[in-house]
Design a protein around this motif. Sequence first.
Motif, PDB file in Angstrom:
ATOM      1  N   VAL A  48       0.706  -1.169   0.056  1.00 22.77           N
ATOM      2  CA  VAL A  48      -0.097  -0.048  -0.051  1.00 22.77           C
ATOM      3  C   VAL A  48       0.795   1.288  -0.040  1.00 22.77           C
ATOM      4  O   VAL A  48       0.717   1.941  -0.911  1.00 22.77           O
ATOM      5  N   SER A  49       1.691   1.177   0.985  1.00 20.74           N
ATOM      6  CA  SER A  49       2.555   2.535   1.056  1.00 20.74           C
ATOM      7  C   SER A  49       4.062   2.132   1.686  1.00 20.74           C
ATOM      8  O   SER A  49       3.883   1.131   2.419  1.00 20.74           O
ATOM      9  N   ALA A  50       4.696   2.912   1.628  1.00 14.28           N
ATOM     10  CA  ALA A  50       6.038   2.860   2.395  1.00 14.28           C
ATOM     11  C   ALA A  50       6.775   4.131   2.665  1.00 14.28           C
ATOM     12  O   ALA A  50       6.783   5.325   1.657  1.00 14.28           O
ATOM     13  N   ILE A  51       7.638   4.447   3.707  1.00 12.59           N
ATOM     14  CA  ILE A  51       8.415   5.478   3.715  1.00 12.59           C
ATOM     15  C   ILE A  51       9.782   5.292   4.072  1.00 12.59           C
ATOM     16  O   ILE A  51      10.072   4.442   4.944  1.00 12.59           O
ATOM     17  N   ALA A  61       0.555   2.753  -3.596  1.00  9.16           N
ATOM     18  CA  ALA A  61       0.204   1.918  -4.523  1.00  9.16           C
ATOM     19  C   ALA A  61      -0.600   2.861  -5.605  1.00  9.16           C
ATOM     20  O   ALA A  61      -1.304   3.950  -4.930  1.00  9.16           O
ATOM     21  N   ASP A  62      -0.858   2.550  -6.862  1.00 14.32           N
ATOM     22  CA  ASP A  62      -1.605   3.414  -7.716  1.00 14.32           C
ATOM     23  C   ASP A  62      -3.094   3.505  -7.044  1.00 14.32           C
ATOM     24  O   ASP A  62      -3.930   4.368  -7.125  1.00 14.32           O
ATOM     25  N   SER A  63      -3.572   2.422  -6.410  1.00 13.00           N
ATOM     26  CA  SER A  63      -4.815   2.254  -6.242  1.00 13.00           C
ATOM     27  C   SER A  63      -5.360   3.240  -5.077  1.00 13.00           C
ATOM     28  O   SER A  63      -6.345   3.593  -4.580  1.00 13.00           O
ATOM     29  N   VAL A  64      -4.158   3.745  -4.403  1.00 16.51           N
ATOM     30  CA  VAL A  64      -4.449   4.561  -3.252  1.00 16.51           C
ATOM     31  C   VAL A  64      -3.878   6.045  -3.252  1.00 16.51           C
ATOM     32  O   VAL A  64      -4.115   6.802  -2.465  1.00 16.51           O
ATOM     33  N   LYS A  65      -3.181   6.246  -4.297  1.00 16.48           N
ATOM     34  CA  LYS A  65      -2.415   7.481  -4.467  1.00 16.48           C
ATOM     35  C   LYS A  65      -3.375   8.720  -4.339  1.00 16.48           C
ATOM     36  O   LYS A  65      -4.469   8.723  -5.060  1.00 16.48           O
TER      37      LYS A  65
END
Length: 130
Positions: A48-51, A61-65
């Motif tokens: 989903v995401s990372a920092i 992810a494109d689905s949550v941008k």
Amino acid sequence: QVQLAESGGGLVQPGESLRLSCAASGFALQLDTIGWFRQAPGKEREGVSAISRTDGSTHYADSVKGRFTISRDNTKNTVYLQMNSLKPEDTAVYHCVSGYRGPTTLLGRLWNVSGQYEHWGQGVQVTVSS
């Protein structure tokens, strides 16, 4: 001992928001790349995401941008995932991960590969339904 504890999940209606928290113990979050993965029933696990630990750069992810935002509070040793405009397809168990094993220079390509992370939290359920 590294431990990750997620919280903040729940049941919300489409369009609403949730903020997930990942509290770490046993290490300093700021020294590691931290990610969020999710898995819905019958579906593959999805990054989903990372920092990034090096420069704080973020990946989605494109689905949550445009809807999700990852952030880090070093004083609380906690990473957050702010989720806005939630959709039914966001329903899943969300896991916080740490212990990124890949090269820093390849984080842009590998951040969403589950095998690149050593430590996983138990997960928290997010359900988006009317």
